[in-house]
Write a protein that holds these residues in place. Structure first.
Motif, PDB file in Angstrom:
ATOM      1  N   GLY A 160       0.798  -1.222   0.000  1.00  0.00           N
ATOM      2  CA  GLY A 160       0.000   0.000   0.000  1.00  0.00           C
ATOM      3  C   GLY A 160       0.831   1.273   0.000  1.00  0.00           C
ATOM      4  O   GLY A 160       0.315   2.346   0.318  1.00  0.00           O
ATOM      5  N   VAL A 161       2.108   1.154  -0.365  1.00  0.00           N
ATOM      6  CA  VAL A 161       2.935   2.357  -0.427  1.00  0.00           C
ATOM      7  C   VAL A 161       2.493   3.234  -1.598  1.00  0.00           C
ATOM      8  O   VAL A 161       2.179   2.737  -2.674  1.00  0.00           O
ATOM      9  CB  VAL A 161       4.433   1.984  -0.556  1.00  0.00           C
ATOM     10  N   ARG A 162       2.402   4.540  -1.357  1.00  0.00           N
ATOM     11  CA  ARG A 162       1.982   5.466  -2.417  1.00  0.00           C
ATOM     12  C   ARG A 162       3.209   6.163  -2.994  1.00  0.00           C
ATOM     13  O   ARG A 162       4.148   6.504  -2.250  1.00  0.00           O
ATOM     14  CB  ARG A 162       0.978   6.478  -1.865  1.00  0.00           C
ATOM     15  N   LEU A 163       3.183   6.360  -4.300  1.00  0.00           N
ATOM     16  CA  LEU A 163       4.377   6.801  -5.028  1.00  0.00           C
ATOM     17  C   LEU A 163       4.934   8.134  -4.521  1.00  0.00           C
ATOM     18  O   LEU A 163       6.102   8.211  -4.131  1.00  0.00           O
ATOM     19  CB  LEU A 163       4.082   6.878  -6.525  1.00  0.00           C
ATOM     20  N   TRP A 164       4.101   9.190  -4.533  1.00  0.00           N
ATOM     21  CA  TRP A 164       4.641  10.521  -4.247  1.00  0.00           C
ATOM     22  C   TRP A 164       5.142  10.667  -2.808  1.00  0.00           C
ATOM     23  O   TRP A 164       6.256  11.176  -2.597  1.00  0.00           O
ATOM     24  CB  TRP A 164       3.627  11.607  -4.612  1.00  0.00           C
TER      25      TRP A 164
END
Lengths: 274, 312
Positions: A240-244
């Motif tokens: 669930g890591v988000r890119l930005w």
């Protein structure tokens, strides 16, 4: 009457080597030392995160039910990535403190290196690589032990090791720079550990989310490299890591590392070339 | 080809070293020729070590010109360091390694192959007379052994110039003489030696030429014999008295010597003929508790040039 002897011996055999080679030669010297002292070194630093995980993840974790606080993950899986990040930062800061000061002040072997063709900047780079190599060894051991304990729930956990090593190296560089400017007996490093590393370990999201802290205190966690490492490591380990946001955390760690590199190199030179 | 060059191997001209608000070296000129043993003498704070650090490319000069092996230390530091050996005032061996490992590790910093350092270590361990301790840790070695190892380590790259900063300070007489023997052997093999020392006998033994530094400047330059001839008389007559009684004899002996120095328990008469001066002093009724006629030494020159005041 001045006696001058015609030189019979051949010219000097020493040569100047390139920067990478210079760093590798210093590492070879460190490896010679490590081969004789590896047990003490590994026990004192490499296994520390494993012991922390056993105490917090297994011991304390047995009393914590998975829930919204842990994103639904078992507490062991919740703290496994962050215990590594905080453990490696603690080790990195310790290795970058007194041992580096000792190279200038007690052991004085840095002065011997400075009188060889190896430059202070190359010496600084080699010392950082050496610390990083030992952090990497600790991270690999931790990854394996945690896998055996069932602490990883996602293949992304493999990225925890490089993230933790990066966070450790980033924190090592400014401390190395500080050590290179320290003239006293190094009591200050106990204070660094007590008033910077320990609070960071406790309150920068290693054992519980930062949003549990009182609002005025949260910025202190946000500015710590550990929090950025923790967020990134937990994101890849639990998924669930988000890119930005991830890029933001990475940029902070790389920024601290870059700044530490520039300042540390300069401080080594200023200490050794006077 | 380098070996045939007779021009100075090291030359300094108007060399200056400043630290914050303090000028340690104040415009010195010197030249060292290939193969000679050159000394920097001076009391503490004279600027010897600062000069040595500039020559060994570990301290940038603040002014003037410096050439080592024909190169500028400011721009060719690593290339110069590859061809010189440095023996610091304070040993900086790796105490957690063995004697042999110290040589191996240090030799590699100079780009030597593993095969080269292995062979060199055997040779240098023998040179330092440490064969029995080759695989022992450095930590428990005696001061003399550590010093010999530090010198041996500085030779790992077969340096053309060896810089020794107070090489025998703190050593017992046996260890000093052994080191002198080693330094003689190096000089015979053509290595240029640059030495700082507080010990005048060491300077007389080892140095072909030397400069006496004081307050960051060169006070005198020449061979030990030249300096003695220039700044001292051939002999010194020492008239020893009970402390305090020497003052009464000063006027009686003043014209018997080129110079009379009054010390707490004796008078020193700098003269060309000590025995004749002794007889004449006796004829004038001077009755010291003992007399001694000796040749002038470099120490007399040193004290004359730099004074007897303690410098910390």
């Amino acid at each position: 009457m001045t006696a001058t002897v015609e030189r019979r011996a051949a010219a000097a055999t020493g040569v100047v080597v390139g920067s990478w080679r210079a760093v590798s030669l210093r590492l070879e010297g460190q490896w010679t030392w490590y081969r004789r002292h590896w047990t003490a070194s590994l026990l004192s630093s490499g296994l520390q995160p494993v012991l922390f995980l056993a105490a917090m993840g297994l011991g304390f974790g047995s009393q914590v039910r998975p829930g919204p606080l842990t994103g639904g993950a078992p507490y062991l899986a919740y703290v496994a990535p962050t215990v590594l990040v905080s453990g490696l930062i603690t080790i990195a800061v310790a290795e970058a403190g007194l041992p580096i000061l000792s190279g200038f002040k007690w052991k004085r072997d840095y002065w011997a290196v400075a009188s060889s063709p190896i430059s202070p900047g190359q010496l600084f780079a080699a010392e950082l690589v050496w610390i990083t190599a030992r952090l990497t060894l600790g991270a690999v051991l931790y990854l394996a032990v945690t896998a055996l304990l069932g602490g990883w729930t996602n293949p992304g956990a493999l990225l925890v090791a490089p993230i933790a090593v990066l966070a450790g190296a980033a924190c090592a560089t400014p401390v190395m720079a500080f050590a290179a400017t320290t003239k006293g007996d190094g009591h200050v490093f106990a204070a660094v550990n007590r008033f910077v590393v320990m609070p960071m370990t406790l309150f920068a999201g290693t054992f519980f989310p930062v949003d549990r802290l009182p609002v005025p205190v949260r910025p202190l966690a946000w500015i710590s490299p550990l929090w950025h490492g923790n967020e990134l490591a937990r994101g890849v380990a639990l998924g669930g890591v988000r890119l930005w946001p991830a890029l933001g955390h990475l940029a902070v760690l790389l920024g601290v590392l870059g700044l530490g590199l520039a300042v540390g190199r300069r401080c080594f030179r200023r200490r050794l070339v006077v | 080809m380098r070996s045939q060059v007779r021009s100075p191997i090291i030359s300094g001209s108007g060399l200056v070293k400043r630290f914050a608000g303090f000028e340690a070296v104040r415009g010195i000129d010197f030249q060292v020729r290939p193969g000679e043993a050159f000394g920097f003498l001076g009391p503490n704070g004279a600027g010897k070590s600062s000069t040595m650090r500039m020559v060994s490319c570990m301290s940038p000069r603040s002014g003037g010109d410096l050439r080592v092996l024909g190169m500028d230390p400011d721009t060719h530091g690593p290339a110069i360091r590859a061809r010189i050996g440095v023996v610091p005032q304070q040993d900086n061996l790796d105490s957690e390694l063995t004697v042999r490992q110290n040589l191996h590790v240090y030799g590699r910093y100079f780009g030597l192959t593993r095969k080269q350092v292995r062979a060199k270590a055997v040779e240098l361990i023998d040179f330092a007379r440490l064969t029995d301790r080759a695989d022992d840790d450095v930590e428990p070695l005696s001061g003399g052994m550590k010093r010999r190892l530090t010198i041996a380590r500085a030779l790992v790259n077969d340096p053309e110039v060896l810089l020794l900063d107070e090489p025998t300070t703190g050593l017992d007489p046996q260890a000093r003489h052994l080191l002198w023997e080693k330094l003689f052997a190096l000089k015979q093999s053509g290595v240029t030696l640059i030495i700082t020392t507080h010990y005048m006998d060491e300077a007389e033994q080892l140095c072909d030429r030397l400069v006496v530094m004081d307050g960051g400047k060169i006070a005198a330059e020449g061979s030990p014999a030249e300096l003695i001839a220039r700044h001292a008389t051939r002999e010194v007559l020492e008239l020893r008295f009970a402390p305090g009684e020497q003052h009464a004899a000063v006027d009686a002996v003043r014209d018997l010597a080129e110079r009379v120095e009054v010390l707490p328990d004796r008078l020193l008469l700098y003269t060309t003929d000590g025995d004749a001066a002794t007889t004449r002093a006796h004829d004038r009724g001077v009755r010291p508790t003992s007399t001694l006629v000796r040749r002038s030494t470099l120490e007399d020159v040193f004290l004359r040039l730099t004074g007897r005041t303690l410098v910390d």
